[in-house]
Structures are given as structure tokens and as C-alpha cells.
Design a protein around this motif. Structure first.
Motif, PDB file in Angstrom:
ATOM      1  N   GLY B 100      -5.539  48.021  24.692  1.00 41.34           N
ATOM      2  CA  GLY B 100      -4.173  47.843  24.218  1.00 41.34           C
ATOM      3  C   GLY B 100      -3.494  46.644  24.809  1.00 41.34           C
ATOM      4  O   GLY B 100      -4.135  45.707  25.271  1.00 41.34           O
ATOM      5  N   ARG B 101      -2.194  46.663  24.828  1.00 41.32           N
ATOM      6  CA  ARG B 101      -1.414  45.501  25.195  1.00 41.32           C
ATOM      7  C   ARG B 101      -1.697  45.035  26.627  1.00 41.32           C
ATOM      8  O   ARG B 101      -2.048  43.886  26.868  1.00 41.32           O
ATOM      9  CB  ARG B 101       0.074  45.783  24.994  1.00 41.32           C
ATOM     10  CG  ARG B 101       0.921  44.543  25.002  1.00 41.32           C
ATOM     11  CD  ARG B 101       2.350  44.860  24.626  1.00 41.32           C
ATOM     12  NE  ARG B 101       3.105  45.415  25.745  1.00 41.32           N
ATOM     13  CZ  ARG B 101       4.399  45.741  25.661  1.00 41.32           C
ATOM     14  NH1 ARG B 101       5.046  45.591  24.539  1.00 41.32           N
ATOM     15  NH2 ARG B 101       5.025  46.226  26.707  1.00 41.32           N
ATOM     16  N   LYS B 102      -1.529  45.906  27.580  1.00 42.51           N
ATOM     17  CA  LYS B 102      -1.848  45.630  28.990  1.00 42.51           C
ATOM     18  C   LYS B 102      -1.354  44.263  29.440  1.00 42.51           C
ATOM     19  O   LYS B 102      -2.129  43.438  29.931  1.00 42.51           O
ATOM     20  CB  LYS B 102      -3.349  45.688  29.260  1.00 42.51           C
ATOM     21  CG  LYS B 102      -4.027  46.957  28.954  1.00 42.51           C
ATOM     22  CD  LYS B 102      -5.506  46.841  29.269  1.00 42.51           C
ATOM     23  CE  LYS B 102      -6.162  45.784  28.395  1.00 42.51           C
ATOM     24  NZ  LYS B 102      -7.600  45.623  28.705  1.00 42.51           N
ATOM     25  N   GLU B 103      -0.074  43.975  29.240  1.00 51.17           N
ATOM     26  CA  GLU B 103       0.384  42.653  29.633  1.00 51.17           C
ATOM     27  C   GLU B 103       0.226  42.456  31.136  1.00 51.17           C
ATOM     28  O   GLU B 103       0.434  43.378  31.931  1.00 51.17           O
ATOM     29  CB  GLU B 103       1.847  42.427  29.215  1.00 51.17           C
ATOM     30  CG  GLU B 103       2.870  43.272  29.928  1.00 51.17           C
ATOM     31  CD  GLU B 103       3.146  44.573  29.195  1.00 51.17           C
ATOM     32  OE1 GLU B 103       2.275  45.048  28.440  1.00 51.17           O
ATOM     33  OE2 GLU B 103       4.249  45.120  29.397  1.00 51.17           O
ATOM     34  N   GLN B 104      -0.143  41.236  31.500  1.00 45.98           N
ATOM     35  CA  GLN B 104      -0.333  40.898  32.900  1.00 45.98           C
ATOM     36  C   GLN B 104       1.010  40.504  33.489  1.00 45.98           C
ATOM     37  O   GLN B 104       1.722  39.668  32.927  1.00 45.98           O
ATOM     38  CB  GLN B 104      -1.360  39.774  33.023  1.00 45.98           C
ATOM     39  CG  GLN B 104      -2.741  40.212  32.545  1.00 45.98           C
ATOM     40  CD  GLN B 104      -3.773  39.111  32.620  1.00 45.98           C
ATOM     41  OE1 GLN B 104      -3.646  38.166  33.390  1.00 45.98           O
ATOM     42  NE2 GLN B 104      -4.819  39.249  31.820  1.00 45.98           N
ATOM     43  N   MET B 105       1.342  41.093  34.621  1.00 44.52           N
ATOM     44  CA  MET B 105       2.598  40.823  35.314  1.00 44.52           C
ATOM     45  C   MET B 105       2.286  39.928  36.500  1.00 44.52           C
ATOM     46  O   MET B 105       1.453  40.276  37.339  1.00 44.52           O
ATOM     47  CB  MET B 105       3.239  42.122  35.788  1.00 44.52           C
ATOM     48  CG  MET B 105       3.343  43.191  34.698  1.00 44.52           C
ATOM     49  SD  MET B 105       4.311  42.689  33.273  1.00 44.52           S
ATOM     50  CE  MET B 105       5.942  42.756  33.992  1.00 44.52           C
ATOM     51  N   PHE B 106       2.949  38.795  36.558  1.00 40.16           N
ATOM     52  CA  PHE B 106       2.614  37.774  37.551  1.00 40.16           C
ATOM     53  C   PHE B 106       3.503  37.847  38.793  1.00 40.16           C
ATOM     54  O   PHE B 106       4.686  38.197  38.717  1.00 40.16           O
ATOM     55  CB  PHE B 106       2.765  36.378  36.929  1.00 40.16           C
ATOM     56  CG  PHE B 106       1.627  35.998  36.031  1.00 40.16           C
ATOM     57  CD1 PHE B 106       1.599  36.424  34.706  1.00 40.16           C
ATOM     58  CD2 PHE B 106       0.575  35.226  36.504  1.00 40.16           C
ATOM     59  CE1 PHE B 106       0.548  36.085  33.870  1.00 40.16           C
ATOM     60  CE2 PHE B 106      -0.484  34.881  35.678  1.00 40.16           C
ATOM     61  CZ  PHE B 106      -0.500  35.309  34.366  1.00 40.16           C
ATOM     62  N   GLY B 107       2.906  37.471  39.908  1.00 35.00           N
ATOM     63  CA  GLY B 107       3.666  37.281  41.129  1.00 35.00           C
ATOM     64  C   GLY B 107       4.239  35.881  41.172  1.00 35.00           C
ATOM     65  O   GLY B 107       3.949  35.054  40.296  1.00 35.00           O
TER      66      GLY B 107
END
Lengths: 109, 115
Positions: B100-107
Motif C-alpha cells: 500500500g501507500r506506506k509513505e516514507q517519513m523523513f528526518g
């Protein structure tokens, strides 16, 4: 390899609309993402498209055409805080993102 | 909850030295990614962890680069014998696992400068 193209820079006036185009040629396709990145900060997620069509979220909309290898990000009612770099990224498998070089949008008063 | 955190925010080192960059992902995110971003470019993939194991390290430029995630949470990117060309912002991201979408969240990144 992956090839993702987007314009380098765009300038628009506060309150206007800007459309950032992204074309891609990748070995696979499993979703296209748009991120916003202010100078010196982390990219923040804006939108996701995996099927053809338009996804709308507030002032931001994103469009995808898989057959054309094309997406755009539409920013409406531009505000000064929208001045940033906008990154187009394609996920070609289960996880890896390939990014374009980014489009720097400058909003003028 | 807290986002992805990275330390240090800035690191200046001399050519030939060893550096370690740390990433603390969002709690509950099983997937962790390292990217490198040079000025005027988009992030470039380095390595992906699912849990404790490096599922894909194909983006690591050479054997001077190594990353670990021993307990499936915090990750450390290690660079040996640094070179001036290693200067860049190193970004860490995390996401949920599955499909699915699983957007990557950045530091916020670590800006590495090799003199």
C-alpha cells in the motif's frame, strides 16, 4: 536506470496557481509520491498516486497518467509559505524511491 | 508522536576520519531507509532495512559505507576513511511495513562536511 524529470525552477504570484510537471521512465512502477522540502529541512509527504487520475487534498492536487509516464502537482491559492522545493519520486518496487532533482518554487508577493 | 530524529544535525570531519550518523525512526515503523542528498539534487537511495536486516544495500557507494539496525529500531550509518566527495546531507526515513501507500517519513538529516 531510472529517469525522472521535472523543471528546475518556477516562479508564481501569491494567490495564483502553479503546476509542476514530472515525467518518468522507470524499470517498474508501484506508486508516485510528491514531497515538499523547505531549504535546510526534511522532505515532507504531500501526495500519493498509484492509479490514473486526480487526487485532491486541500490546496494541493496530484495527477497521474501511467500510460504517459506523467504526473503533475497543482498548487492553488499560492501562499508565501509554499516557496520550497517540490520533489517527485517513483517507487518502482516494494520500497525504493527514486527522486527527481526537485523543482524550486518561488512565490512572489 | 515524535517524528524521525537524526543526530548529529551537523558533522564536520577531516578527510580520512571515521564518522557515525544516527537515526531514530518513528515508533512502530518497521521499515527504515537511508538516503543521501547533494546540493540541488533529490535524495539518492542508499540502504533499506526491514526489521533488523538490511534487505537492500545496493545504493551504498562502496565498502567504506556500512549501516546497522541491531534491534530493529535505531540505525547507525558508518562511513570509514571519509573523502571530500562524501560531503552531503544524509537523510533517514521510516515507514510502516506491508503493502500500500506506506509513505516514507523523513528526518531532518545530518549535514556531513569532509574537509
Amino acid at each position: 536506470g531510472q529517469n525522472i524529470d521535472q523543471p528546475t525552477e518556477m516562479t508564481a504570484t501569491e494567490g495564483a496557481i502553479v503546476q509542476i510537471n514530472c515525467t518518468y521512465q522507470t524499470s517498474g512502477f508501484n506508486g508516485l509520491f510528491w514531497y515538499q522540502q523547505h531549504a535546510g529541512e526534511a522532505p515532507t509527504f504531500l501526495s500519493y498516486n498509484v492509479l490514473d487520475g486526480l487526487e485532491e487534498k486541500g490546496r494541493f492536487s496530484s495527477f497521474l497518467s501511467r500510460s504517459k509516464g506523467y504526473s503533475y502537482l497543482l498548487l492553488k491559492e499560492l501562499q508565501m509559505k509554499d516557496s520550497a522545493s517540490y520533489l517527485c519520486a517513483v517507487r518502482d518496487g516494494d520500497y525504493k524511491l527514486s527522486f527527481g532533482a526537485g523543482t524550486t518554487v518561488t512565490v512572489r508577493a | 508522536g515524535a517524528g524521525v530524529s537524526q543526530t548529529p544535525s551537523n558533522k564536520v570531519t577531516e578527510k580520512g576520519k571515521y564518522v557515525e550518523l544516527r537515526c531514530d525512526p518513528i515508533s512502530g515503523h518497521t521499515a527504515l531507509y537511508w538516503y543521501r542528498q547533494s546540493l540541488g539534487q533529490g535524495p539518492e537511495f542508499l540502504i533499506y532495512f526491514q526489521g533488523t536486516g538490511a534487505a537492500d544495500d545496493s545504493g551504498l557507494p562502496n565498502d567504506r559505507f556500512f549501516a546497522v539496525r541491531p534491534e530493529g529500531s535505531v540505525s547507525t550509518l558508518k562511513i570509514q576513511r571519509t573523502e571530500r566527495g562524501d560531503s552531503a546531507v544524509y537523510l533517514c526515513a521510516s515507514s510502516l511495513g506491508g503493502s500500500g501507500r506506506k509513505e516514507q517519513m523523513f528526518g531532518p538529516g545530518t549535514r556531513l562536511t569532509v574537509l
